[in-house]
Scaffold this active site. Structure first.
Site, PDB file in Angstrom:
ATOM      1  N   GLN A   1       9.660  27.235   4.065  1.00 28.62           N
ATOM      2  CA  GLN A   1       8.444  27.795   4.702  1.00 28.62           C
ATOM      3  C   GLN A   1       8.807  27.998   6.172  1.00 28.62           C
ATOM      4  OE1 GLN A   1       5.383  28.450   3.146  1.00 28.62           O
ATOM      5  NE2 GLN A   1       4.416  29.162   5.012  1.00 28.62           N
TER       6      GLN A   1
ATOM      7  N   LYS B   1      19.394  44.705  -6.598  1.00 27.81           N
ATOM      8  CA  LYS B   1      18.316  44.761  -7.586  1.00 27.81           C
ATOM      9  C   LYS B   1      17.579  46.071  -7.384  1.00 27.81           C
ATOM     10  CE  LYS B   1      15.956  40.728  -8.230  1.00 27.81           C
ATOM     11  NZ  LYS B   1      14.908  39.746  -7.963  1.00 27.81           N
TER      12      LYS B   1
ATOM     13  N   ASP C   1       0.823  -1.223   0.000  1.00 25.82           N
ATOM     14  CA  ASP C   1       0.000   0.000   0.000  1.00 25.82           C
ATOM     15  C   ASP C   1       0.857   1.274   0.000  1.00 25.82           C
ATOM     16  OD1 ASP C   1       1.059   0.029   2.516  1.00 25.82           O
ATOM     17  OD2 ASP C   1      -0.855   0.048   3.590  1.00 25.82           O
TER      18      ASP C   1
ATOM     19  N   ASP D   1      25.881  30.931  -2.835  1.00 24.91           N
ATOM     20  CA  ASP D   1      24.458  30.915  -2.478  1.00 24.91           C
ATOM     21  C   ASP D   1      24.145  29.594  -1.768  1.00 24.91           C
ATOM     22  OD1 ASP D   1      21.949  31.988  -2.228  1.00 24.91           O
ATOM     23  OD2 ASP D   1      21.443  31.937  -4.344  1.00 24.91           O
TER      24      ASP D   1
HETATM   25  C1  R5P Z   1      16.781  32.592  -2.269  1.00 21.20           C
HETATM   26  O1  R5P Z   1      16.424  33.115  -1.207  1.00 21.20           O
HETATM   27  C2  R5P Z   1      17.778  31.499  -2.257  1.00 21.20           C
HETATM   28  O2  R5P Z   1      18.888  31.848  -1.462  1.00 21.20           O
HETATM   29  C3  R5P Z   1      18.258  31.117  -3.669  1.00 21.20           C
HETATM   30  O3  R5P Z   1      18.909  32.241  -4.247  1.00 21.20           O
HETATM   31  C4  R5P Z   1      17.118  30.707  -4.553  1.00 21.20           C
HETATM   32  O4  R5P Z   1      16.243  29.860  -3.872  1.00 21.20           O
HETATM   33  C5  R5P Z   1      17.650  30.009  -5.787  1.00 21.20           C
HETATM   34  O5  R5P Z   1      16.591  29.576  -6.572  1.00 21.20           O
HETATM   35  P1  R5P Z   1      16.667  29.567  -8.146  1.00 21.20           P
HETATM   36  O6  R5P Z   1      17.842  28.719  -8.556  1.00 21.20           O
HETATM   37  O7  R5P Z   1      15.354  28.971  -8.576  1.00 21.20           O
HETATM   38  O8  R5P Z   1      16.825  30.975  -8.623  1.00 21.20           O
END
Ligand code: R5P
Length: 302
Positions: free
Chosen positions: A95, A189, A35, A216
């Protein structure tokens, strides 16, 4: 004793972690009922042991959470002394607040559930907002991989500048730049209030002729770092290298990265390797080191 989840990423991470801490590896038995429900059984004697369950939570976020809860319960029920979760990629971290009325704070909910399931300690690699880990009632550590990755990759040159793609991620760039002893900045930006046109530029530094490293936490669609790379190339950057904790790579992301003038993309080994453009760096030895720092210490007061 290190216990891996059933997927390839968790298994190889667990093996590297076990090697780093000179611990044993215990492969559980896993199966799925007809299941769709999951089953696992520890196949080693964990009585009195320090058990570390390694489960990355992407893909299959929900089933990864359930498996982790089952693993904690089985370790506790079998007499483990201490049960720790290592989640190289933690699910539901984005979230992290109520953006709209009626929404859950999902990361709080899952961290509390994992603690209630039996984990007293946990480590994860670069959670979207490291502060979210304070919602885990036990001891926890957010492992930031950028400096370690640069060391493993042998990155060192005084021609580098380190950039974050937005102000929110500046701390990540600062950390790596201070290690490399090079300047850092972020990409700003701006929206023209009259035309509505968005322009992006490096806040202060001149990147012309420089080798740029973009730092990042995650690449998903690749839109953020690709856009940043295009701007940097337009502003004369000599090369663009990207270092991220998690390469999730939605469909089309690799192509987007390739065509943005990015020379190299390096990611930690927290998600399944995809394609040939993103090179993964094993950060389990770093997690092992930082885990040692929280064992026996509760760093959260909740
Ligand atoms: C944003 O707050 C995160 O640090 C990343 O820059 C973002 O989630 C990257 O997502 P994507 O590759 O879709 O631009």
């Amino acid at each position: 004793m290190v216990v891996p989840g059933p997927d390839e990423v968790s298994r190889s991470f667990a093996k590297s972690l076990a090697d780093s801490i000179k611990g044993s590896l215990c492969e559980p038995a896993y199966k799925q009922f007809p299941d769709g429900e999951q089953y696992m059984r520890l196949t080693c004697d964990v009585k009195g042991a320090d058990v570390i369950y390694v489960k990355t939570m992407l893909p299959s976020q929900d089933s990864s959470l359930v498996l982790s809860a089952l693993a904690a319960d089985s370790a506790r029920s079998s007499g483990a002394e201490r049960v720790t979760l290592v989640a190289p990629y933690m699910a539901y971290a984005r979230q992290d607040r109520q953006f709209l009325p009626g929404e859950p704070v999902s990361i709080r909910s899952v961290l509390r559930a994992l603690w209630a399931a039996g984990f007293s300690h946990m480590a994860t690699v670069e959670m979207h907002k490291p502060d979210s880990l304070r919602q885990f009632p036990g001891a926890s550590v957010n492992v930031r991989p950028y400096v370690f990755m640069a060391e493993v990759l042998g990155i060192r040159s005084s021609n580098y500048v380190v950039l974050s793609p937005d102000l929110g991620a500046l701390e990540r760039a600062k950390m790596l730049a201070e290690h490399l002893k090079v300047p850092y900045d972020y990409i700003e930006k701006e929206r023209d209030r009259i035309t509505g046109q968005v322009t992006m530029k490096v806040k202060q530094l001149d990147v012309s002729g420089r080798d740029v490293i973009i730092v990042d936490d995650i690449i998903s669609t690749g839109g953020t770092v690709s856009k940043a790379a295009e701007i940097l190339r337009d502003q004369g950057a000599r090369s663009v290298t990207v270092i991220v904790a998690h390469a999730v790579l939605a469909p089309g992301a690799e192509e987007r990265l390739r065509s943005a003038g990015i020379n190299n993309v390096f990611a930690a080994n927290t998600t399944p390797a995809q394609g040939s453009f993103v090179r993964q760096v094993d950060v389990a030895p770093l997690v092992a080191r930082e885990l040692a720092g929280i064992m026996g210490v509760s760093n959260n007061e909740q």
